[in-house]
Design an enzyme around this catalytic site. Structure first.
Site, short mmCIF file in Angstrom:
data_model
loop_
_atom_site.label_atom_id
_atom_site.label_comp_id
_atom_site.label_asym_id
_atom_site.label_seq_id
_atom_site.Cartn_x
_atom_site.Cartn_y
_atom_site.Cartn_z
N LEU A 140 75.75 13.30 73.74
CA LEU A 140 76.81 13.95 74.64
C LEU A 140 78.22 13.46 73.91
CD1 LEU A 140 75.83 12.46 78.02
CD2 LEU A 140 75.51 14.98 77.20
N ASP A 141 78.95 14.63 73.91
CA ASP A 141 80.47 14.20 73.59
C ASP A 141 81.02 13.00 74.01
OD1 ASP A 141 79.96 16.92 72.23
OD2 ASP A 141 80.97 17.89 74.09
#
Length: 302
Positions: A140-141
């Protein structure tokens, strides 16, 4: 569910009725589709057994026999442990699902980095007396919170990565976006590529990779001019939800990179759940992470 047990470095699975015509070779190659290199290594080292005897790779496995595989044999040094408490949503001998905080990277980008979720999970395992192989199956960012799947041995990583690529693992996100989306649900089918004018940004581009996002409006906050949406992805492109929602005029709240307003410190995006068909137990796992960010709670009460 399959009948399985861990005994030290060995994973034991009782052959179910549906596998009784499989050979050990076909089971590993066609059922789990393990890497050829890994299977070859096990064959050369003679570390696969049936009922305690070296396996005959091409003999049909009898129903009720016990196949013994060296899943947990020490293979390599794991990530450097980093002491930080993380919320573990599910864990067994093969995999682990953690809830990533929004202010934490998924994994290190340099040799000197260690304050990431991968390292924090390694610390959690160290406290449980485990060490060695640990790898994130997806990421995930920074700024995006929620569920992330980790593999705890090579075979698990190979199978889970394939299941993710084949879309057998389902991930659901929620996001707060600017504006009131008029349609209750829709699909955004727009290819995504790199933005040549910005090193970290992506954009909708005819020459980009295929990207498909399904969205559903969960709530509209008229006073705040915000919408809460649920998103599911058929592809996993970098920044996919962020790019796609901005492309239809509804950038994520806080996502300044794609036109969002800084009403929160980062993009309002949370991976709320993951569904996993467990390859080694036959279970269907569903793990959910409640969003902790205030913006999701405020919108829900509006």
């Amino acid at each position: 569910m399959y009948q399985t047990v861990r005994k030290g470095d060995i994973f034991e699975i009782k052959i179910p009725e549906g596998w009784r015509h499989q050979t050990a070779d076909s089971l590993l190659r066609t059922e789990w589709k393990l890497p050829k290199k890994l299977i070859h290594q096990w064959r050369m080292n003679q570390t696969v057994f049936v009922n305690g005897s070296p396996v005959n790779w091409h003999a049909p496995l009898a129903e009720g026999s016990v196949l013994q595989l060296p899943f947990f044999a020490a293979a390599e040094k794991g990530p450097v442990p980093y002491k930080r408490k993380v919320n573990i949503l599910y864990e067994d001998d093969h995999l682990l699902v953690a809830d990533k905080p929004a202010d934490m990277k998924t994994h290190p980008n340099t040799e000197n980095e260690s304050d990431t979720l991968l390292n924090a999970v390694a610390y959690h395992l160290q406290e449980s007396g485990e060490s060695g192989f640990l790898r994130h199956v997806h990421r995930l960012d920074v700024g995006t919170s929620g569920v992330i799947l980790f593999a705890k041995h090579h075979a698990a990583y190979a199978v889970l990565s394939r299941l993710l690529e084949e879309r057998e693992i389902k991930r659901t996100y929620i996001a707060v976006v600017h504006g009131l989306i008029t349609k209750n649900e829709g699909t955004i089918n727009q290819p995504i590529g790199k933005d040549r004018h910005h090193p970290s940004r992506r954009r909708v581009s005819p020459s980009g990779q295929t990207a498909l996002t399904h969205y559903k409006v969960l709530k509209r906050a008229v006073k705040q001019q915000l919408s809460l949406v649920q998103c599911q992805l058929d592809t996993g492109r970098t920044h996919q939800i962020r790019v796609h929602m901005a492309s239809i005029g509804h950038p994520l709240a806080g996502d300044c990179l794609y036109g969002g307003k800084p009403i929160t410190s980062h993009q309002a995006l949370h991976a709320v759940s993951i569904e996993i068909p467990h390859p080694f137990t036959g279970e269907k796992l569903v793990c959910k992470a409640v969003p902790q960010e205030q913006i999701f709670r405020l919108l829900d009460k509006s």
